[in-house]
Design an enzyme around this catalytic site. Structure first.
Site, PDB file in Angstrom:
ATOM      1  N   LYS A 123       1.434  -0.559  15.167  1.00  0.00           N
ATOM      2  CA  LYS A 123       2.877  -0.892  15.714  1.00  0.00           C
ATOM      3  C   LYS A 123       3.437  -2.200  16.604  1.00  0.00           C
ATOM      4  O   LYS A 123       4.034  -2.081  16.260  1.00  0.00           O
ATOM      5  CB  LYS A 123       3.470   0.426  16.833  1.00  0.00           C
ATOM      6  N   TYR A 170      -9.025   5.539   8.284  1.00  0.00           N
ATOM      7  CA  TYR A 170      -8.929   5.753   9.328  1.00  0.00           C
ATOM      8  C   TYR A 170      -9.669   6.408   9.411  1.00  0.00           C
ATOM      9  O   TYR A 170     -10.386   7.722   8.602  1.00  0.00           O
ATOM     10  CB  TYR A 170      -7.659   5.982   9.805  1.00  0.00           C
ATOM     11  N   TYR A 191       4.174   5.834  10.544  1.00  0.00           N
ATOM     12  CA  TYR A 191       3.209   5.058   9.940  1.00  0.00           C
ATOM     13  C   TYR A 191       4.331   3.673   9.153  1.00  0.00           C
ATOM     14  O   TYR A 191       4.902   3.198   9.248  1.00  0.00           O
ATOM     15  CB  TYR A 191       2.207   4.867   9.390  1.00  0.00           C
ATOM     16  N   HIS A 232       0.586  -1.078  -0.317  1.00  0.00           N
ATOM     17  CA  HIS A 232       0.505  -0.106   0.065  1.00  0.00           C
ATOM     18  C   HIS A 232       0.937   0.700  -0.100  1.00  0.00           C
ATOM     19  O   HIS A 232       1.796   1.501   0.563  1.00  0.00           O
ATOM     20  CB  HIS A 232      -0.739   0.170   1.125  1.00  0.00           C
ATOM     21  N   PRO A 260      -3.282  -0.156  18.957  1.00  0.00           N
ATOM     22  CA  PRO A 260      -3.090  -0.192  17.865  1.00  0.00           C
ATOM     23  C   PRO A 260      -2.875   0.402  16.558  1.00  0.00           C
ATOM     24  O   PRO A 260      -2.766   0.747  15.600  1.00  0.00           O
ATOM     25  CB  PRO A 260      -3.949  -1.670  17.939  1.00  0.00           C
TER      26      PRO A 260
HETATM   27  P1  FAD Z   1       2.551 -12.098  21.084  1.00  0.00           P
HETATM   28  O1  FAD Z   1       2.315 -12.307  20.200  1.00  0.00           O
HETATM   29  O2  FAD Z   1       1.769 -12.121  22.688  1.00  0.00           O
HETATM   30  O3  FAD Z   1       3.490 -13.727  21.943  1.00  0.00           O
HETATM   31  C1  FAD Z   1       4.222 -14.253  23.396  1.00  0.00           C
HETATM   32  C2  FAD Z   1       4.242 -15.533  23.174  1.00  0.00           C
HETATM   33  O4  FAD Z   1       4.834 -16.130  24.436  1.00  0.00           O
HETATM   34  C3  FAD Z   1       2.664 -16.272  23.407  1.00  0.00           C
HETATM   35  O5  FAD Z   1       2.290 -16.620  21.713  1.00  0.00           O
HETATM   36  C4  FAD Z   1       2.205 -16.229  24.842  1.00  0.00           C
HETATM   37  O6  FAD Z   1       1.103 -17.864  24.151  1.00  0.00           O
HETATM   38  C5  FAD Z   1       3.609 -17.354  25.278  1.00  0.00           C
HETATM   39  N1  FAD Z   1       3.599 -17.121  26.230  1.00  0.00           N
HETATM   40  C6  FAD Z   1       2.955 -16.032  27.136  1.00  0.00           C
HETATM   41  N2  FAD Z   1       2.950 -16.946  28.584  1.00  0.00           N
HETATM   42  C7  FAD Z   1       3.847 -17.320  28.477  1.00  0.00           C
HETATM   43  C8  FAD Z   1       4.619 -18.848  29.017  1.00  0.00           C
HETATM   44  N3  FAD Z   1       4.527 -18.553  30.813  1.00  0.00           N
HETATM   45  N4  FAD Z   1       5.640 -19.499  28.658  1.00  0.00           N
HETATM   46  C9  FAD Z   1       5.705 -19.538  26.960  1.00  0.00           C
HETATM   47  N5  FAD Z   1       5.401 -19.288  26.579  1.00  0.00           N
HETATM   48  C10 FAD Z   1       4.737 -18.086  27.281  1.00  0.00           C
HETATM   49  N6  FAD Z   1      -0.949  -4.686  16.347  1.00  0.00           N
HETATM   50  C11 FAD Z   1      -0.897  -4.213  15.619  1.00  0.00           C
HETATM   51  O7  FAD Z   1       0.175  -3.812  15.463  1.00  0.00           O
HETATM   52  N7  FAD Z   1      -2.082  -4.410  14.870  1.00  0.00           N
HETATM   53  C12 FAD Z   1      -3.314  -5.118  16.144  1.00  0.00           C
HETATM   54  O8  FAD Z   1      -4.105  -4.989  15.242  1.00  0.00           O
HETATM   55  C13 FAD Z   1      -3.448  -6.294  16.950  1.00  0.00           C
HETATM   56  N8  FAD Z   1      -4.343  -6.260  17.223  1.00  0.00           N
HETATM   57  C14 FAD Z   1      -4.088  -6.833  18.120  1.00  0.00           C
HETATM   58  C15 FAD Z   1      -4.747  -7.951  19.163  1.00  0.00           C
HETATM   59  C16 FAD Z   1      -4.924  -8.132  20.016  1.00  0.00           C
HETATM   60  C17 FAD Z   1      -5.944  -9.176  20.191  1.00  0.00           C
HETATM   61  C18 FAD Z   1      -3.919  -8.480  21.046  1.00  0.00           C
HETATM   62  C19 FAD Z   1      -3.136  -9.137  21.590  1.00  0.00           C
HETATM   63  C20 FAD Z   1      -2.621  -7.481  20.308  1.00  0.00           C
HETATM   64  C21 FAD Z   1      -2.607  -6.685  18.666  1.00  0.00           C
HETATM   65  N9  FAD Z   1      -1.599  -6.325  18.434  1.00  0.00           N
HETATM   66  C22 FAD Z   1      -1.203  -5.641  17.381  1.00  0.00           C
HETATM   67  C23 FAD Z   1      -0.533  -6.764  18.492  1.00  0.00           C
HETATM   68  C24 FAD Z   1       0.106  -7.579  18.025  1.00  0.00           C
HETATM   69  O9  FAD Z   1      -0.396  -8.533  17.544  1.00  0.00           O
HETATM   70  C25 FAD Z   1       1.262  -7.021  18.767  1.00  0.00           C
HETATM   71  O10 FAD Z   1       2.704  -6.265  19.597  1.00  0.00           O
HETATM   72  C26 FAD Z   1       2.878  -8.369  18.989  1.00  0.00           C
HETATM   73  O11 FAD Z   1       1.691 -10.085  18.335  1.00  0.00           O
HETATM   74  C27 FAD Z   1       3.487  -8.993  19.922  1.00  0.00           C
HETATM   75  O12 FAD Z   1       4.222  -9.974  19.041  1.00  0.00           O
HETATM   76  P2  FAD Z   1       4.843 -11.026  20.643  1.00  0.00           P
HETATM   77  O13 FAD Z   1       5.491 -12.344  20.009  1.00  0.00           O
HETATM   78  O14 FAD Z   1       6.101 -10.092  21.050  1.00  0.00           O
HETATM   79  O15 FAD Z   1       4.048 -11.145  21.661  1.00  0.00           O
HETATM   80  C1  DHB Z   2      -4.620  -2.815  10.926  1.00  0.00           C
HETATM   81  C2  DHB Z   2      -4.575  -3.384  12.551  1.00  0.00           C
HETATM   82  C3  DHB Z   2      -4.074  -2.108  12.858  1.00  0.00           C
HETATM   83  O1  DHB Z   2      -4.431  -2.078  14.400  1.00  0.00           O
HETATM   84  C4  DHB Z   2      -3.868  -0.662  12.265  1.00  0.00           C
HETATM   85  O2  DHB Z   2      -4.203   0.072  13.075  1.00  0.00           O
HETATM   86  C5  DHB Z   2      -4.274  -0.813  11.063  1.00  0.00           C
HETATM   87  C6  DHB Z   2      -4.529  -2.085  10.644  1.00  0.00           C
HETATM   88  C7  DHB Z   2      -5.647  -4.641  10.982  1.00  0.00           C
HETATM   89  O3  DHB Z   2      -5.433  -5.699  11.353  1.00  0.00           O
HETATM   90  O4  DHB Z   2      -4.926  -4.938   9.496  1.00  0.00           O
END
Ligand code: FAD
Ligand code: DHB
Length: 399
Positions: free
Chosen positions: A302, A205, A392, A72, A298
């Site tokens: 980021k 947005y 962004y 995009h 969100p």
């Molecule tokens: P996570 O993806 O949370 O991974 C952490 C992992 O550690 C998980 O698999 C968990 O099961 C595991 N874990 C937890 N405890 C333990 C333990 N005790 N031992 C071993 N493993 C463990 N970001 C955006 O930019 N846009 C979005 O739309 C967006 N939507 C989101 C929706 C939700 C519901 C959530 C929770 C987050 C969202 N985010 C979004 C944020 C983005 O998904 C996260 O920033 C990203 O997943 C971060 O990755 P991570 O690997 O740091 O953490």
């Molecule tokens: C999506 C999530 C976001 O938080 C955003 O700012 C843009 C897109 C998505 O899930 O596609």
């Protein structure tokens, strides 16, 4: 068991770290409480910034992304006042020469899992009772119960806490040195996934007096949409019809000849919104990365990109330490990562407060007037647009 780096958490941060370390010849073991199917099924982020895409491509993970992802040039920003809706395209490529890619976190996770399996790296899924030990020493270890109920211990040179916001790693930094900052926002997002072609070519947005809405997508046949709701919103109160009505209103259905296509909703959930930063991101031989160290609301897309940038810095630092015997990058990891974390924390807060309506508690709509003024500025001034575009589309990982 003995390894060089034990990685707690197999979300995007943990999986990518294991891949990057593997490429540098550094052995690691991954521990994850959930099953691979559960991790793969979590619908989360959807937008990759250009530096994330560059990194993934450089390390051999860009093939399906290039084929199935969608590049995009920018986003649409819009607002509605009375009967009028103004929609403006903000072109990141024109302003800062960088684009973003729509590629779901589930797809990236699938690619990362496949790469890890191809490399024959060890991963333990469905573990329990994960505990970190002696992280301030040069011989830290992690104990856990494996999926067959056996107690295990992994000894390592370093522990990477990639276990998200609710994992145990952050709490392993002693409270005497840990500092945290937090903002909880007075709203949440209701997110839905729908089997319908996106009604837009790039993300919309939308500021609306009834609350923010976002039209995103996952593919040519799947749309991802969000609505601002109350933080304690009960998802059961939102029938599919109510969701579509609110989306159509807030996204300006029927205005300027544009309409929102509807289709079957396949997933619906409420996401709380907060900013949270925990420092330091290193304590002895424990290194925090991704959501384990910080959460952003969100709106700026980021969260996933920050997790990728953290592990890019962390893999470089651990490789310098464990392969070259050089501790300098490990020593500066927390400071290096936090520069970018705070930039993204500010940007996410700024996008969030610009776009979400707040209850007028003083009887006037002062906040709304400021938000509309800000939206007009970023869509009409090159300087305003370039600032949003630069943040962004993403700053270089070493920023
Ligand atoms: P996570 O993806 O949370 O991974 C952490 C992992 O550690 C998980 O698999 C968990 O099961 C595991 N874990 C937890 N405890 C333990 C333990 N005790 N031992 C071993 N493993 C463990 N970001 C955006 O930019 N846009 C979005 O739309 C967006 N939507 C989101 C929706 C939700 C519901 C959530 C929770 C987050 C969202 N985010 C979004 C944020 C983005 O998904 C996260 O920033 C990203 O997943 C971060 O990755 P991570 O690997 O740091 O953490
Ligand atoms: C999506 C999530 C976001 O938080 C955003 O700012 C843009 C897109 C998505 O899930 O596609």
């Amino acid at each position: 068991m003995r390894t060089r780096v034990v990685i707690v958490g197999a979300g995007p941060a943990g999986l990518l770290l294991s891949h990057l370390l593997d490429r540098a010849g550094v052995d690691s073991v991954l521990l994850e409480t959930r099953s691979p199917q559960y991790v793969l099924g979590r619908i989360r982020a959807g937008v990759l910034e250009s530096s994330s895409v560059d990194l993934l491509t450089e390390v051999g993970l860009g093939e399906r992304l290039a084929r199935e992802g969608d590049e995009h040039r920018g986003i649409y920003l819009q607002w509605t006042e009375g009967q009028d809706t103004e929609r403006h395209h903000l072109d990141f490529v024109d302003h800062v020469g960088r684009s973003v890619w729509v590629y779901g976190q589930t797809e990236l996770t699938k690619d990362l899992m496949a790469a890890r399996e191809a490399a024959g790296r060890q991963a333990h899924y469905e573990v329990a009772d994960v505990a970190l030990h002696d992280v301030a020493s040069e011989r830290p270890s992690v104990t856990f119960t494996d999926r067959n109920g056996r107690r295990q211990r992994v000894e390592a040179d370093a522990v990477a806490g990639c276990d998200g916001f609710h994992g145990p790693s952050r709490a392993a930094v002693p409270t005497s040195v840990r500092r945290t900052w937090e903002r909880v926002y007075p709203y949440a997002w209701l997110g839905v996934l729908a089997d319908v072609a996106p009604s837009t070519d790039e993300l919309v947005y939308a500021w609306h007096p009834e609350g923010f809405a976002l039209h995103s997508m996952r593919s040519a046949t799947v749309s991802r949409l969000y609505l601002q709701v109350a933080p304690d919103e009960d998802v059961a109160q939102w029938s599919d019809d109510r969701v579509w009505d609110a989306l159509a209103t807030r996204l300006g259905h029927g205005r300027n000849g544009w309409s929102l296509e509807q289709g079957p909703i396949t997933e619906k959930s409420v996401l709380p919104m907060r900013s949270h930063v925990a420092t330091p991101m290193r304590h002895g031989r424990l290194f925090l990365a991704g959501d384990a160290a910080h959460i952003v609301p969100p709106t700026g897309a980021k969260g996933l990109n920050l997790a990728i940038a953290d592990v890019a810095l962390l893999a470089r630092a651990l490789t310098a330490l464990l392969v070259d015997g050089s501790p300098a990058l490990v020593g500066s990891y927390s400071e290096d990562a936090l520069r970018r974390v705070w930039r993204c924390t500010h940007f996410s807060w700024w996008m969030t407060t610009m776009l979400h309506t707040v209850p007028a508690d003083r009887g006037d709509d002062f906040d709304a007037r400021l938000q509309l003024s800000q939206l007009r500025w970023v869509t009409s001034s090159h300087a305003g647009a370039a600032g949003l575009a630069e943040n962004y589309a993403g700053l270089p990982i070493g920023f």
